[in-house]
Design an enzyme around this catalytic site. Sequence first.
Site, PDB file in Angstrom:
ATOM      1  N   LYS A  87     -13.817  -8.715  27.312  1.00 56.57           N
ATOM      2  CA  LYS A  87     -13.453  -9.710  28.324  1.00 56.57           C
ATOM      3  C   LYS A  87     -13.044  -8.962  29.592  1.00 56.57           C
ATOM      4  O   LYS A  87     -12.338  -7.947  29.499  1.00 56.57           O
ATOM      5  CB  LYS A  87     -12.267 -10.506  27.764  1.00 56.57           C
ATOM      6  N   LYS A  89     -11.786  -6.366  23.926  1.00 57.40           N
ATOM      7  CA  LYS A  89     -12.227  -7.678  23.446  1.00 57.40           C
ATOM      8  C   LYS A  89     -13.544  -8.101  24.097  1.00 57.40           C
ATOM      9  O   LYS A  89     -14.039  -9.197  23.853  1.00 57.40           O
ATOM     10  CB  LYS A  89     -11.167  -8.753  23.779  1.00 57.40           C
TER      11      LYS A  89
END
Length: 133
Positions: free
Chosen positions: A46, A44
């Site tokens: 992240k 993602k």
Amino acid sequence: MKIILTYGTFDLFHVGHVRLLQRLRDLGDHLIVGVSTDAFNAKKGKRATMAYSDRAEIVGALRYVDQVIPEHDWPQKITDIQKYNVSIFGMGDDWAGKFDELKAYCDVVYLPRTEGISTTSLKSTIYERNVAA
Ligand code: CTP
């Protein structure tokens, strides 16, 4: 038995997380929390400060949480809802509308976020205080 399911990273665990999990648990009898793995977060884009095993251990220590599972990918939501016989899927309202397709499988709720706190804002505060120090 009413089973509730939610997902999140829960990095730098904070009061917004506690309140969301408490309110979700109040909706039924058994709260399952899918904690995003480090590999899924990488996909993602992240990067959590705390490792998956630590984040999962903290979430699992809460009295509102009955079960912790790893979140590996996006499609597992449907399979988890079916596997665990979930009645309610819930997230904070920053996700409002994003999981409406799950309404074909169970109830979907978006609860108001706690104002003024997030992992991102905590990281900024820590960064700013250290730069200023
Ligand atoms: N959440 C909430 N209130 C907050 C912060 C988060 O109710 N103040 C909820 C989110 O809506 C989500 C869950 O907590 O359903 C996990 O969110 P997560 O993304 O792990 O936390 P954030 O603090 O939003 O992290 P970030 O700033 O990295 O987005």
